[in-house]
Design an enzyme around this catalytic site. Structure first.
Site, short mmCIF file in Angstrom:
data_model
loop_
_atom_site.label_atom_id
_atom_site.label_comp_id
_atom_site.label_asym_id
_atom_site.label_seq_id
_atom_site.Cartn_x
_atom_site.Cartn_y
_atom_site.Cartn_z
N ASP A 1 47.37 67.63 14.16
CA ASP A 1 47.24 67.70 12.69
C ASP A 1 47.40 66.32 12.09
OD1 ASP A 1 49.00 69.41 9.97
OD2 ASP A 1 46.88 68.92 10.23
N LYS B 1 41.80 62.84 12.04
CA LYS B 1 40.83 63.61 12.85
C LYS B 1 40.13 62.73 13.87
CE LYS B 1 42.61 66.08 10.01
NZ LYS B 1 43.91 66.58 10.55
N ASP C 1 44.26 71.60 13.76
CA ASP C 1 44.02 71.93 12.36
C ASP C 1 42.77 71.17 11.87
OD1 ASP C 1 45.72 71.46 9.16
OD2 ASP C 1 44.41 73.07 9.85
N ASN C 2 42.15 71.66 10.80
CA ASN C 2 41.10 70.93 10.08
C ASN C 2 39.83 70.66 10.87
OD1 ASN C 2 43.96 69.20 9.24
ND2 ASN C 2 42.92 70.48 7.73
N GLU D 1 44.00 74.68 3.19
CA GLU D 1 45.26 75.08 2.54
C GLU D 1 45.13 75.13 1.02
OE1 GLU D 1 45.01 72.79 4.92
OE2 GLU D 1 45.77 70.86 4.33
O1 LIG Z 1 45.15 69.65 6.49
C1 LIG Z 1 44.61 68.46 6.09
C2 LIG Z 1 43.73 68.37 5.02
C3 LIG Z 1 43.19 67.13 4.65
C4 LIG Z 1 42.24 67.06 3.51
C5 LIG Z 1 42.35 66.01 2.58
C6 LIG Z 1 41.47 65.98 1.50
C7 LIG Z 1 40.50 66.97 1.35
F1 LIG Z 1 39.67 66.93 0.30
C8 LIG Z 1 40.40 67.99 2.27
C9 LIG Z 1 41.27 68.04 3.35
C10 LIG Z 1 43.56 65.96 5.34
C11 LIG Z 1 44.45 66.04 6.43
N1 LIG Z 1 44.82 64.91 7.11
C12 LIG Z 1 45.69 65.02 8.13
C13 LIG Z 1 46.19 66.26 8.52
N2 LIG Z 1 45.83 67.39 7.88
C14 LIG Z 1 44.98 67.30 6.81
MG LIG Z 2 46.02 69.56 8.46
#
Ligand SMILES: Oc1cc(-c2ccc(F)cc2)cc2nccnc12
Ligand SMILES: [Mg+2]
Length: 214
Positions: free
Chosen positions: A141, A144, A169-170, A199
């Site tokens: 997480d 990416k 995740d993601n 989320e």
């Molecule tokens: O769960 C997540 C969501 C997002 C993220 C940010 C901005 C957006 F617009 C959409 C999604 C970034 C993340 N970076 C590291 C770990 N987890 C993440």
């Molecule tokens: Mg995440």
């Protein structure tokens, strides 16, 4: 000077959650991020999928890459058996300082070892520094772009055993296309996608569960 988002999230925990009660810490963060200010916690919807995988694996050793404010750290640690260990890695020291306080508020500091540093430097040192042979569960997480290189590094360092579970995740938003291609096409993994949402939003996202076959 203006507080940071992680500082405000910690404030919501200290104001609304009960010390030593992980469930109330999770609820306080989700309420704050849904109603006041979005933050990149795995959240309640994907969090339930995370819970089900943790319960199924019942891991003795867990590695989390990307602590952020400690929300998923608390979600995982609250489900661990008594002597299980969770090592969580956070790159950003200021964010790590917040996560330590969130994990302490939940009363889970004895199950969690939070390490500050970069995954590429840290992963090769885990065996000798932390006395871990292999991980039963890895929760990816962090950034990416590092999912794939870090997975290959964990393989090379012998940190995965037959049956080790990677949960990422993601994989849709922001997305990790090279990682998905790898775990879905490699004969060394059995991979499955759990469709969900980013989320606190209606945007599609999901978790990829990949079992290492050795
Ligand atoms: O769960 C997540 C969501 C997002 C993220 C940010 C901005 C957006 F617009 C959409 C999604 C970034 C993340 N970076 C590291 C770990 N987890 C993440
Ligand atoms: Mg995440």
């Amino acid at each position: 000077t203006r507080s940071t988002r992680p500082q405000r999230l910690l404030g919501a925990v200290q104001k609304n959650a009960t010390r030593g009660d992980p469930g109330s810490v999770i609820q306080a963060i989700d309420h704050y991020c849904r109603n006041k200010e979005w933050a990149m916690n795995v959240g309640d919807e994907k969090g339930c999928i995370l819970d089900s995988v943790v319960s199924e694996v019942n891991p003795a050793t867990v590695l989390e890459l990307g602590t952020y404010c400690g929300y998923s750290t608390v979600r995982i640690a609250r489900l661990l058996p008594p002597h299980a260990k969770l090592i969580t890695l956070e790159f950003n020291p200021a964010v790590a300082a917040i996560a330590r306080q969130v994990i302490a508020w939940a009363g889970l500091e004895d199950k969690v070892q939070l390490v500050e540093g970069a995954s590429g430097d840290f992963i090769p040192r885990i065996k000798e520094q932390f006395g871990v042979k292999t991980f039963d569960l890895v929760f990816l997480d962090h950034w990416k772009e590092y999912y794939l290189p870090d997975t290959k590094l964990m393989e090379e360092c012998g940190l995965l055993r037959k049956g080790s579970v990677l949960l990422a995740d993601n994989v849709v938003c922001p997305g990790a296309p090279d990682y998905l291609e790898y775990v879905r096409s490699s004969p060394r993994y059995e991979s499955r996608y759990f469709k969900s949402h980013l989320e606190y939003t209606k945007v599609e996202d999901g978790l990829e569960k990949s079992v290492f076959l050795g």
